[in-house]
Design an enzyme around this catalytic site. Structure first.
Site, PDB file in Angstrom:
ATOM      1  CB  CYS A   2      36.571 -28.789 -39.875  1.00 46.73           C
ATOM      2  SG  CYS A   2      37.351 -30.371 -40.176  1.00 46.73           S
ATOM      3  NE  ARG A  28      31.296 -25.923 -41.289  1.00 42.46           N
ATOM      4  CZ  ARG A  28      31.404 -25.325 -42.462  1.00 42.46           C
ATOM      5  NH1 ARG A  28      30.520 -24.442 -42.832  1.00 42.46           N
ATOM      6  NH2 ARG A  28      32.394 -25.618 -43.280  1.00 42.46           N
ATOM      7  CD1 TRP A  73      32.359 -35.018 -39.740  1.00 40.46           C
ATOM      8  CD2 TRP A  73      33.680 -35.240 -41.544  1.00 40.46           C
ATOM      9  NE1 TRP A  73      31.806 -35.970 -40.567  1.00 40.46           N
ATOM     10  CE2 TRP A  73      32.591 -36.127 -41.679  1.00 40.46           C
ATOM     11  CE3 TRP A  73      34.636 -35.202 -42.553  1.00 40.46           C
ATOM     12  CZ2 TRP A  73      32.427 -36.957 -42.767  1.00 40.46           C
ATOM     13  CZ3 TRP A  73      34.481 -36.028 -43.649  1.00 40.46           C
ATOM     14  CH2 TRP A  73      33.381 -36.908 -43.733  1.00 40.46           C
ATOM     15  CG  ASN A  99      37.668 -26.054 -41.651  1.00 48.19           C
ATOM     16  OD1 ASN A  99      38.017 -26.546 -40.583  1.00 48.19           O
ATOM     17  ND2 ASN A  99      36.586 -25.331 -41.796  1.00 48.19           N
ATOM     18  N   GLY A 100      39.944 -28.602 -44.467  1.00 53.67           N
ATOM     19  CA  GLY A 100      40.423 -29.017 -45.789  1.00 53.67           C
ATOM     20  C   GLY A 100      41.464 -30.109 -45.661  1.00 53.67           C
ATOM     21  CD  GLU A 469      16.001 -36.069 -50.653  1.00 51.26           C
ATOM     22  OE1 GLU A 469      17.109 -36.373 -51.133  1.00 51.26           O
ATOM     23  OE2 GLU A 469      15.886 -35.470 -49.553  1.00 51.26           O
ATOM     24  CE  LYS A 473      16.927 -35.909 -46.281  1.00 51.12           C
ATOM     25  NZ  LYS A 473      17.347 -35.062 -47.340  1.00 51.12           N
ATOM     26  CD  GLU A 476      20.579 -37.083 -44.636  1.00 47.25           C
ATOM     27  OE1 GLU A 476      21.745 -36.696 -44.613  1.00 47.25           O
ATOM     28  OE2 GLU A 476      19.688 -36.468 -45.249  1.00 47.25           O
ATOM     29  CG  HIS A 492      13.495 -54.950 -65.403  1.00 49.80           C
ATOM     30  ND1 HIS A 492      13.293 -55.785 -66.480  1.00 49.80           N
ATOM     31  CD2 HIS A 492      12.617 -53.929 -65.541  1.00 49.80           C
ATOM     32  CE1 HIS A 492      12.336 -55.278 -67.257  1.00 49.80           C
ATOM     33  NE2 HIS A 492      11.908 -54.151 -66.701  1.00 49.80           N
ATOM     34  CE  LYS A 586      22.422 -28.254 -44.089  1.00 47.58           C
ATOM     35  NZ  LYS A 586      21.355 -29.061 -44.722  1.00 47.58           N
TER      36      LYS A 586
HETATM   37  O1  M6R Z   1      25.005 -28.005 -49.627  1.00 46.54           O
HETATM   38  P1  M6R Z   1      24.667 -28.932 -50.746  1.00 46.54           P
HETATM   39  O2  M6R Z   1      23.234 -28.824 -51.168  1.00 46.54           O
HETATM   40  O3  M6R Z   1      25.574 -28.782 -51.939  1.00 46.54           O
HETATM   41  O4  M6R Z   1      24.880 -30.381 -50.163  1.00 46.54           O
HETATM   42  C1  M6R Z   1      24.783 -31.515 -50.979  1.00 46.54           C
HETATM   43  C2  M6R Z   1      24.664 -32.791 -50.170  1.00 46.54           C
HETATM   44  O5  M6R Z   1      25.794 -32.969 -49.375  1.00 46.54           O
HETATM   45  C3  M6R Z   1      23.419 -32.771 -49.273  1.00 46.54           C
HETATM   46  O6  M6R Z   1      22.251 -32.558 -50.003  1.00 46.54           O
HETATM   47  C4  M6R Z   1      23.281 -34.113 -48.518  1.00 46.54           C
HETATM   48  O7  M6R Z   1      22.983 -35.131 -49.399  1.00 46.54           O
HETATM   49  C5  M6R Z   1      22.201 -33.959 -47.444  1.00 46.54           C
HETATM   50  N1  M6R Z   1      22.754 -34.169 -46.147  1.00 46.54           N
HETATM   51  C6  M6R Z   1      21.081 -34.905 -47.577  1.00 46.54           C
HETATM   52  O8  M6R Z   1      20.089 -34.633 -46.649  1.00 46.54           O
END
Ligand code: M6R
Length: 591
Positions: A2, A28, A73, A99-100, A469, A473, A476, A492, A586
């Protein structure tokens, strides 16, 4: 997660500013939004599900000088107008954005229901204006009523509240960020992140956990929620500008930020030698060094394990931040926790830091956002200087994190200058690599594999975390099922997943593990895999070769960049908006 925006001051276009501010927080991640503003002695509220992008704030309200707004959110309750914020009390005299998560909300809601309160939403947040309403029955003072309400919460929250009978905005936080912006000619902003008001001011004050702020636009009073004692706060000038936070001529923030890597890797290397050496000493002298982070930042940590092991011959342990507390038994007062986070607000990381601190250990953070909760709660901080990263998919923050971790490894081995040289050469290579022809080539590959059901990525050594990683990418932004494996682990189990035509990305360097990974690529090819090699040298095992510079110890930094572009192009080819990935936010400020 949020986003919160609030303003009170001399301006008359408060609602328009709120809408623009909330648009700046879109990155966000959210599914509904709303604003409440004061006109005469009434609160007007406008809430919608979906995106705020097409809304013109001018059409919502006339002149007004006090507003609060929110992008939601969903956590408690679905995506509906009723569940969107701001929430109101029964007679619509109090409005609150939150928020929270209020963990004891059910108990508080039952108590309010017993007193006759009726709720219109399924959210935990709606109890807040009702609780303030109850408190106002015993104290006539709005700020005091908010303070007493906050004392009843269990959980993490940031709230901003307004009342028809008060000229002030009241904000309070525990666990979720809130930043105050002060405009030169008068007027105060309150937001969950600075891009919301960067256009208007760069002078900020950070609220810390357990603090609240009351402002009427002329002055501000910050105090401790528990004791009511005044807290004096420094005003800080933030370095980012509003322009840096815009996407300019690019179609999406994601591709803008990928292209920013032409400069941002060099900026990450711009660290004082003295500071890097002090931190290297801290690692050298620590009894047990741990690395922790989430998602992409966690993958930077995993690559950091290899950097420290291979370059500096130093053993460190990694645990995802959400798992870190389970290792608390290994922490001692002489231990060191290194956390990595772009936003500096990730709840799981903050929890890991808390666990380390409770054991008396020191915390070093590698962050991007100046003044973030993690930045301020650390014993030492290194900033990666990536500039604002707005796309949910983290790209330039990752390469900045990798650069800083590699530099630390070089410093531990006595070679800061050598580390900087390697990384600056890499930065120049990235600049050459990211040319328009290269992007078109990656787009063509994306077109070719866009309808694949599954996609696998393999890597060895520091390319193994980059394989994982790569999967993050691709998952997502394109929503293709993607998984990253250690190349040698294929035989394996995972190799059983490969079918005729399954795209398999092979991340390689020109190091001593190259023959191993080529042999794994050949095994995939023999099972029908369509092999996409990302490597400085071509190989007959590759059906397609994505050429990358030979970057030595910095190979993971250059190898991940074409995969970022490929993920972006896959998202577009599949009709997805790469800046608004499904179900993701985000900054993940809930556990
Ligand atoms: O702000 P942060 O680097 O702590 O965020 C960590 C993860 O939420 C963030 O890297 C997430 O995995 C990304 N959206 C991936 O692209």
């Amino acid at each position: 997660m949020c986003g919160i925006f609030g303003y009170v001051g001399p301006r008359k276009d408060a609602v328009e500013m709120a809408v623009e501010g909330l648009k700046s927080l879109e990155y966000r991640g959210y599914d509904s939004w709303g604003v409440a503003w004061k006109e005469s002695q009434f609160l007007n509220v406008h809430k919608e599900t979906g995106k705020i992008s097409g809304i013109d704030g001018k059409t919502l309200a006339g002149e007004c000088s006090l507003v609060i707004g929110h992008t939601r959110w969903a956590t408690h309750g679905g995506v509906t107008v009723a569940n969107a914020h701001p929430h109101l009390n029964a007679d619509r005299t109090i409005a609150v954005v939150h928020n929270g998560i209020i963990e004891n909300y059910q108990e508080l809601r039952d108590e309010l229901k017993a007193k006759g309160h009726v709720f219109l939403s399924q959210t935990d947040s709606e109890i807040i204006p009702h609780l303030i309403d109850e408190e106002l029955k015993t104290t006539g003072d709005f700020a005091h009523a908010v303070r007493r309400t906050c004392l009843r919460f269990q959980g993490r929250y940031a709230i901003v509240a307004v009342h028809t009978k008060s000229e002030s905005i009241v904000a309070a936080r525990t666990g979720s960020p809130l930043i105050i912006g002060k405009e030169k000619g008068g007027g105060y902003f309150i937001a969950s992140d600075t891009p919301a008001f960067l256009k208007h001011t760069r002078t900020v004050q950070y609220l810390d956990d357990g603090e609240m702020a009351v402002t009427d636009g002329r002055s501000i009073l910050i105090s401790d929620i528990a004791t009511g004692e005044e807290r004096l706060k420094r005003e800080i000038e933030i370095r980012w500008t509003a322009d840096e936070a815009q996407k300019g001529d690019f179609a999406h923030f994601m591709i803008k930020e990928i292209m920013d890597q032409k400069e941002s890797v060099a900026r990450a290397v711009n660290q004082s030698d003295e500071e890097i050496l002090t931190l290297a000493d801290a690692i050298r002298n620590a009894k047990g060094t741990f690395l922790s982070g989430c998602g992409t930042a966690g993958m930077a940590c995993r690559a950091g394990e290899y950097f420290l092991s291979i370059v500096a011959h130093k053993h460190v342990n990694f645990a995802p931040a959400s798992e870190f507390k389970l290792f608390h038994g290994f922490l001692q007062p002489e231990s060191l926790l290194i956390v990595v986070s772009q936003s500096g607000e990730t709840a799981d990381v903050l929890e890991a830091m808390q666990v380390a601190k409770s054991a008396g250990a020191k915390v070093l953070s590698i962050v991007n956002v100046q003044g973030s909760s993690i930045d301020r709660a650390s014993d030492y901080t290194l900033r990666i200087n990536a500039g604002p990263e707005r796309a949910v998919a983290s790209t330039k923050a990752l390469t900045g994190q990798l650069a800083v971790l590699l530099l630390i490894a070089y410093a531990l081995d006595g070679g800061v200058a050598q580390g900087k040289k390697v990384l600056l050469e890499t930065a120049a290579q990235i600049n050459d690599m990211l040319n328009p022809r290269y992007v078109v080539f990656l787009k063509e590959i994306a077109e070719r594999i866009k309808d694949s059901k599954d996609l696998y990525i393999i890597g060895k050594g520091w390319n193994y975390p980059m394989a994982m990683e790569s999967a993050i990418k691709i998952q997502e932004v394109s929503n293709i099922h993607a998984e990253g494996f250690a190349a040698g682990e294929l035989k394996h189990g995972p190799i059983g997943l490969v079918e005729e035509g399954t795209p398999c990305i092979v991340l390689a360097g020109s190091d001593e593990v190259l023959p191993d990974i080529i042999s794994n690529a050949v095994q995939l090819k023999a099972r029908g895999g369509f092999i996409i090699g990302v490597s400085p040298v071509n190989n007959e095992a590759f059906d397609v070769w994505i050429k990358v510079p030979d970057a030595g110890t910095a190979q993971p930094i250059v190898n991940i960049i074409p995969v970022q572009v490929l993920a972006y192009e896959l998202a577009l080819a599949r009709g997805k908006d790469p800046d608004m990935p499904r179900n993701l936010a985000k900054s993940v400020t809930v556990k």
